[in-house]
Design a protein around this motif. Structure first.
Motif, mmCIF file in Angstrom:
data_model
loop_
_atom_site.group_PDB
_atom_site.id
_atom_site.type_symbol
_atom_site.label_atom_id
_atom_site.label_comp_id
_atom_site.label_asym_id
_atom_site.label_seq_id
_atom_site.Cartn_x
_atom_site.Cartn_y
_atom_site.Cartn_z
ATOM 1 N N THR A 115 0.969 -1.057 -0.358
ATOM 2 C CA THR A 115 0.205 0.199 0.426
ATOM 3 C C THR A 115 0.996 1.387 0.035
ATOM 4 O OG1 THR A 115 -1.172 -1.768 1.597
ATOM 5 C CG2 THR A 115 -2.224 1.281 0.751
ATOM 6 N N PRO A 116 1.899 1.876 -1.437
ATOM 7 C CA PRO A 116 2.395 2.632 -1.184
ATOM 8 C C PRO A 116 2.263 3.939 -1.072
ATOM 9 C CG PRO A 116 2.219 1.492 -3.388
ATOM 10 C CD PRO A 116 1.103 1.025 -2.571
ATOM 11 N N VAL A 117 1.392 4.177 -0.989
ATOM 12 C CA VAL A 117 0.649 6.039 -0.640
ATOM 13 C C VAL A 117 -0.140 5.748 0.099
ATOM 14 C CG1 VAL A 117 1.674 7.442 -2.242
ATOM 15 C CG2 VAL A 117 -0.388 5.920 -2.881
ATOM 16 N N ALA A 118 -0.768 6.610 1.422
ATOM 17 C CA ALA A 118 -2.050 7.182 1.668
ATOM 18 C C ALA A 118 -2.558 8.879 1.919
ATOM 19 C CB ALA A 118 -1.392 6.489 3.529
ATOM 20 N N LEU A 119 -3.329 9.198 2.069
ATOM 21 C CA LEU A 119 -4.075 10.178 2.235
ATOM 22 C C LEU A 119 -3.416 10.035 3.485
ATOM 23 C CD1 LEU A 119 -7.362 10.583 0.401
ATOM 24 C CD2 LEU A 119 -5.230 11.854 -0.219
ATOM 25 N N LEU A 120 -3.129 11.658 3.544
ATOM 26 C CA LEU A 120 -2.866 12.424 4.782
ATOM 27 C C LEU A 120 -2.269 13.907 4.599
ATOM 28 C CD1 LEU A 120 0.498 10.116 6.248
ATOM 29 C CD2 LEU A 120 -1.608 9.528 6.935
ATOM 30 N N THR A 121 -2.091 14.694 6.159
ATOM 31 C CA THR A 121 -1.941 15.904 5.628
ATOM 32 C C THR A 121 -0.386 16.245 6.062
ATOM 33 O OG1 THR A 121 -4.510 15.889 7.403
ATOM 34 C CG2 THR A 121 -2.729 18.159 7.509
ATOM 35 N N VAL A 122 -0.595 17.046 5.438
ATOM 36 C CA VAL A 122 1.164 17.677 4.795
ATOM 37 C C VAL A 122 0.772 19.371 5.001
ATOM 38 C CG1 VAL A 122 1.674 15.623 3.790
ATOM 39 C CG2 VAL A 122 0.934 17.998 2.163
ATOM 40 N N PRO A 123 2.042 20.554 5.021
ATOM 41 C CA PRO A 123 2.155 21.203 4.886
ATOM 42 C C PRO A 123 1.216 21.645 3.244
ATOM 43 C CG PRO A 123 3.631 20.614 5.711
ATOM 44 C CD PRO A 123 2.948 19.356 5.619
ATOM 45 N N GLU A 124 0.483 23.465 4.032
ATOM 46 C CA GLU A 124 0.879 24.193 2.477
ATOM 47 C C GLU A 124 2.464 24.058 1.525
ATOM 48 O OE1 GLU A 124 -1.701 25.426 0.147
ATOM 49 O OE2 GLU A 124 -3.044 24.480 1.512
ATOM 50 N N PRO A 125 2.233 23.986 0.071
ATOM 51 C CA PRO A 125 3.285 24.640 -0.216
ATOM 52 C C PRO A 125 3.056 26.417 -0.592
ATOM 53 C CG PRO A 125 1.763 24.065 -1.915
ATOM 54 C CD PRO A 125 1.160 24.317 -1.099
ATOM 55 N N ARG A 126 5.279 26.224 0.133
ATOM 56 C CA ARG A 126 5.456 27.748 -0.407
ATOM 57 C C ARG A 126 5.890 28.480 -1.850
ATOM 58 N NH1 ARG A 126 8.439 27.587 4.879
ATOM 59 N NH2 ARG A 126 8.630 30.208 4.817
ATOM 60 N N PRO A 127 5.148 28.814 -2.791
ATOM 61 C CA PRO A 127 5.563 29.088 -4.006
ATOM 62 C C PRO A 127 6.937 29.798 -3.751
ATOM 63 C CG PRO A 127 3.598 28.729 -4.640
ATOM 64 C CD PRO A 127 3.639 28.739 -2.623
ATOM 65 N N ARG A 128 7.619 29.594 -4.654
ATOM 66 C CA ARG A 128 9.048 30.530 -5.265
ATOM 67 C C ARG A 128 8.363 31.920 -6.149
ATOM 68 N NH1 ARG A 128 12.664 26.854 -7.450
ATOM 69 N NH2 ARG A 128 11.887 27.775 -9.520
#
Ligand SMILES: NC(=O)c1ccc[n+]([C@@H]2O[C@H](COP(=O)([O-])OP(=O)(O)OC[C@H]3O[C@@H](n4cnc5c(N)ncnc54)[C@H](OP(=O)(O)O)[C@@H]3O)[C@@H](O)[C@H]2O)c1
Length: 308
Positions: free
Chosen positions: A12-25
């Protein structure tokens, strides 16, 4: 925000989790992701990735924050783009030179198939120069890159040969753009001006025996994972034939053109000149199952996940 995150569990190589928002350059737009497509390379990388890594190269969605430096499309634009990682998420930062605005009629699901597979097909074919009337063979022909490569080669006027791994492995070949089908490259005797090769192992060795003098083999993958033993005596008599290597991200770094090429591919798709080879379309909650299906060779063409 939520993202599909590596688990370090090959079943089960991926799971839906909470991660930080991206910070665009400054040169990146923030895109709300609607659809992503899967590629063999990123799925394979998942198997050895540390848990927590967010994969994903192909993205289609809507710009929610335009790039701070003023480049690229404005907020609200529907776009397709290519990123180094992190596209399997609700939002991702995308370099504006790897982003193209979608034609109105083109769905995010269809557009998501284009970045890695479409760009690789287009740029590998470009290595063959002018292809009108030339003979082009594509190995891995039922795969994501293969189906786009065959259709693009046909559009430029080439005579195309789809190289498949077995007589029962033709599902997914495009309806248009295939003049001939060969199983492997060991049995025919025709010569090709350009061979796009991504399976490696004995198939690459066979390709060396089928290239025409002055022709070119572009190697861009090793889906078989096998090493290649070559008979150089079968190759050097093909005067001026060449074996050349291709990597998409390095090519775009060196030559640019990401946005322009994505725009070309999206326009062809929208005009019906390119057929989108979607075999699997599932909500991203089923991401792990779809990754496994792709790795286990149960996907012909492209697999797309919708971000719901
Ligand atoms: N260098 C780059 O920048 C770049 C860019 C894109 C892709 N790639 C590489 O190019 C290859 C093709 O990419 P893709 O996204 O088109 O992959 P894909 O959709 O998974 O297609 C793989 C193709 O290869 C065939 N194949 C033959 N022998 C195989 C084997 N032993 N294992 C797996 N597939 C086999 C598959 O058909 P059957 O299963 O029916 O045989 C299928 O047609 C991959 O190795 C990928 O990593 C490299």
């Amino acid at each position: 925000m939520r993202a599909l995150v590596a688990t370090a569990d090959t079943a089960t190589p991926v799971a839906l989790l909470t991660v930080p928002e991206p910070r665009p350059r400054a040169d990146e737009a923030r895109v709300a992701v609607e659809a992503v497509s899967l590629n063999r390379g990123e799925c394979r990388r998942l198997l050895s990735a540390d848990s927590g890594w967010v994969p994903g190269w192909d993205v289609a969605g809507v710009v929610v924050d335009a790039a701070a430096d003023g480049s690229g499309p404005p907020e609200g634009s529907r776009v397709v783009g290519l990123v180094d990682q992190g596209a399997w998420a609700e939002r991702v930062a995308v370099r504006t030179d790897r982003l193209a605005v979608l034609p109105d009629g083109l769905s995010a699901v269809a557009a998501a198939t284009l970045p890695v597979a479409g760009l690789t097909a287009l740029l590998c074919l470009a290595r063959g120069g002018q292809l009108l009337g030339k003979r082009v063979a594509v190995t891995g022909a039922t795969g994501g890159v293969g189906v786009f490569a065959l259709q693009l080669a046909a559009l430029t006027g080439a005579h195309t040969t789809a190289v498949v791994s077995g007589p029962d492995r033709t599902t997914g070949l495009p309806e248009q753009g295939v003049d001939e089908v060969e199983v492997g490259l060991d049995h025919g005797d025709g010569r090709f001006d350009l061979i796009l090769e991504s399976v490696g192992g004995p198939l690459l060795a066979a390709a060396l025996t089928r290239i025409a003098p002055g022709g070119r083999i572009v190697t861009y993958g090793n889906s078989s994972g096998q090493p290649t033993t070559i008979d150089i005596a079968a190759f050097y008599p093909r005067h001026d034939a060449a074996l050349t290597a291709f990597r998409l991200f390095e090519d775009l770094d060196a030559h640019g053109g990401g946005s322009r090429h994505l725009d070309t591919l999206a326009t062809l798709l929208d005009a019906g000149l390119l057929d989108v080879p979607i075999d699997v379309e599932r909500p991203w909650g089923e991401g792990a199952k779809v990754v496994r299906a792709l790795l286990d060779r149960r996907v012909a063409g492209k697999a797309v996940l919708t971000v719901t």
